[in-house]
Design an enzyme around this catalytic site. Sequence first.
Site, PDB file in Angstrom:
ATOM      1  N   ARG A  50      33.667 -74.187  82.698  1.00 35.19           N
ATOM      2  CA  ARG A  50      33.159 -74.147  81.317  1.00 35.19           C
ATOM      3  C   ARG A  50      33.616 -75.372  80.535  1.00 35.19           C
ATOM      4  O   ARG A  50      32.841 -75.941  79.746  1.00 35.19           O
ATOM      5  CB  ARG A  50      33.598 -72.857  80.615  1.00 35.19           C
ATOM      6  N   LYS A 149      32.384 -75.049  73.830  1.00 38.36           N
ATOM      7  CA  LYS A 149      33.648 -74.648  73.196  1.00 38.36           C
ATOM      8  C   LYS A 149      34.277 -75.912  72.627  1.00 38.36           C
ATOM      9  O   LYS A 149      35.146 -76.536  73.244  1.00 38.36           O
ATOM     10  CB  LYS A 149      34.535 -73.977  74.246  1.00 38.36           C
ATOM     11  N   GLU A 182      28.408 -62.615  67.556  1.00 36.12           N
ATOM     12  CA  GLU A 182      29.749 -62.353  68.087  1.00 36.12           C
ATOM     13  C   GLU A 182      30.724 -62.273  66.927  1.00 36.12           C
ATOM     14  O   GLU A 182      30.325 -62.373  65.767  1.00 36.12           O
ATOM     15  CB  GLU A 182      30.167 -63.451  69.069  1.00 36.12           C
TER      16      GLU A 182
HETATM   17  N1  PXG Z   1      33.611 -66.367  71.163  1.00 35.55           N
HETATM   18  C1  PXG Z   1      34.219 -67.449  70.670  1.00 35.55           C
HETATM   19  C2  PXG Z   1      33.575 -68.183  69.558  1.00 35.55           C
HETATM   20  C3  PXG Z   1      35.448 -67.876  71.213  1.00 35.55           C
HETATM   21  O1  PXG Z   1      36.020 -68.971  70.722  1.00 35.55           O
HETATM   22  C4  PXG Z   1      35.355 -66.002  72.742  1.00 35.55           C
HETATM   23  C5  PXG Z   1      34.142 -65.649  72.176  1.00 35.55           C
HETATM   24  C6  PXG Z   1      35.857 -65.230  73.917  1.00 35.55           C
HETATM   25  O2  PXG Z   1      35.696 -65.989  75.094  1.00 35.55           O
HETATM   26  P1  PXG Z   1      36.680 -65.874  76.333  1.00 35.55           P
HETATM   27  O3  PXG Z   1      36.157 -66.842  77.329  1.00 35.55           O
HETATM   28  O4  PXG Z   1      38.048 -66.231  75.854  1.00 35.55           O
HETATM   29  O5  PXG Z   1      36.589 -64.475  76.800  1.00 35.55           O
HETATM   30  C7  PXG Z   1      36.054 -67.127  72.248  1.00 35.55           C
HETATM   31  C8  PXG Z   1      37.399 -67.447  72.796  1.00 35.55           C
HETATM   32  C9  PXG Z   1      42.442 -70.358  70.894  1.00 35.55           C
HETATM   33  C10 PXG Z   1      41.237 -69.530  70.686  1.00 35.55           C
HETATM   34  O6  PXG Z   1      43.163 -70.635  69.944  1.00 35.55           O
HETATM   35  C11 PXG Z   1      40.250 -69.394  71.641  1.00 35.55           C
HETATM   36  C12 PXG Z   1      39.113 -68.647  71.391  1.00 35.55           C
HETATM   37  C13 PXG Z   1      38.985 -68.034  70.197  1.00 35.55           C
HETATM   38  C14 PXG Z   1      39.969 -68.171  69.254  1.00 35.55           C
HETATM   39  C15 PXG Z   1      41.103 -68.914  69.481  1.00 35.55           C
HETATM   40  O7  PXG Z   1      42.736 -70.778  72.012  1.00 35.55           O
HETATM   41  N2  PXG Z   1      38.092 -68.576  72.329  1.00 35.55           N
END
Ligand code: PXG
Length: 288
Positions: A50, A149, A182
């Site tokens: 990803r 991301k 989301e």
């Molecule tokens: N949606 C968004 C917008 C995200 O940023 C998820 C869903 C869940 O995805 P995963 O792959 O983690 O199941 C995310 C996750 C950080 C941080 O500080 C990371 C996220 C969100 C908030 C903080 O590392 N990503």
Amino acid sequence: MKVYLNGEFVEKEDAKVSVFDHGFLYGDGVFEGIRLYDGNIYKLEEHLVRLEQSAKALLLQMPVSRDEMRELVCESCRVNGLSNGYIRLIVTRGVGSLGLSPRGCGPSGLVIIADTIELFPKQYYEDGLKIVTVPTRRLSAAALPPMVKSLNYLNNILAKIEAQATGHPEALMLNEQGYVAECSGDNVFIIQGTTLATPHTASGSLRGITRDTVIEIAGECGLTVEKKNLTRYDIWVADECFVSGTAAEVVPVVEVDSRVIGDGRPGPTTLRLLEKFKEHVTGDGTRI
Ligand code: PXG
């Protein structure tokens, strides 16, 4: 704690980046958040893919190969003596001059932070989250594909601020068409009878790696999975609701926009999924 920064491990206090890095100046870069459970990195390969795809979408050169990245991530955990934690991988456009153009920037910056993680308070897992729909809409895929991301999280941060302003810890975000996308940093699911439903990625959500795990284990709980457009109404009248993410894992939701979900307690199927999720993540992964 040691942080990997552009070719070397440095003490946390010395882990400093240039103010001319376009990651800092413009949010021009990509990241991943990954979990380490009992010395195993959960779904490392999926996170690396990803990250590479996010970089590709932004025409951002990866600073190291997949193999080098895998090794650096494992090494970051080892040098910090971690067996449980959270790994933050950041790739930036690199140092350049003022002005948006990425031309002249580089080489790409690479930071790997392996640290412990502070979860949502335990109370949320036991009593469930109360969330609210916020006015800020999830970015249109025509503006910036939500599956990237990127380091620019202002869209999600605004949503979080709006939720917190009303006393809620998390925000439900709709897309431009008014369908559920989301939460600010988590994917959203509902359970209706024996059906588990979540917005498809075209609705403006990130293709969450935890979302994929939930979908994988849903079958073991006898659930049929549907990825489809969901309205706020669908969420309000659902039997159960929960959110998923790498940091949060699986968190029950018991209230949305002042509508009580089910009987106002974390739902039985959500709790079963959460149990299975824990078994799944601890027995799996890349050994550091
Ligand atoms: N949606 C968004 C917008 C995200 O940023 C998820 C869903 C869940 O995805 P995963 O792959 O983690 O199941 C995310 C996750 C950080 C941080 O500080 C990371 C996220 C969100 C908030 C903080 O590392 N990503």
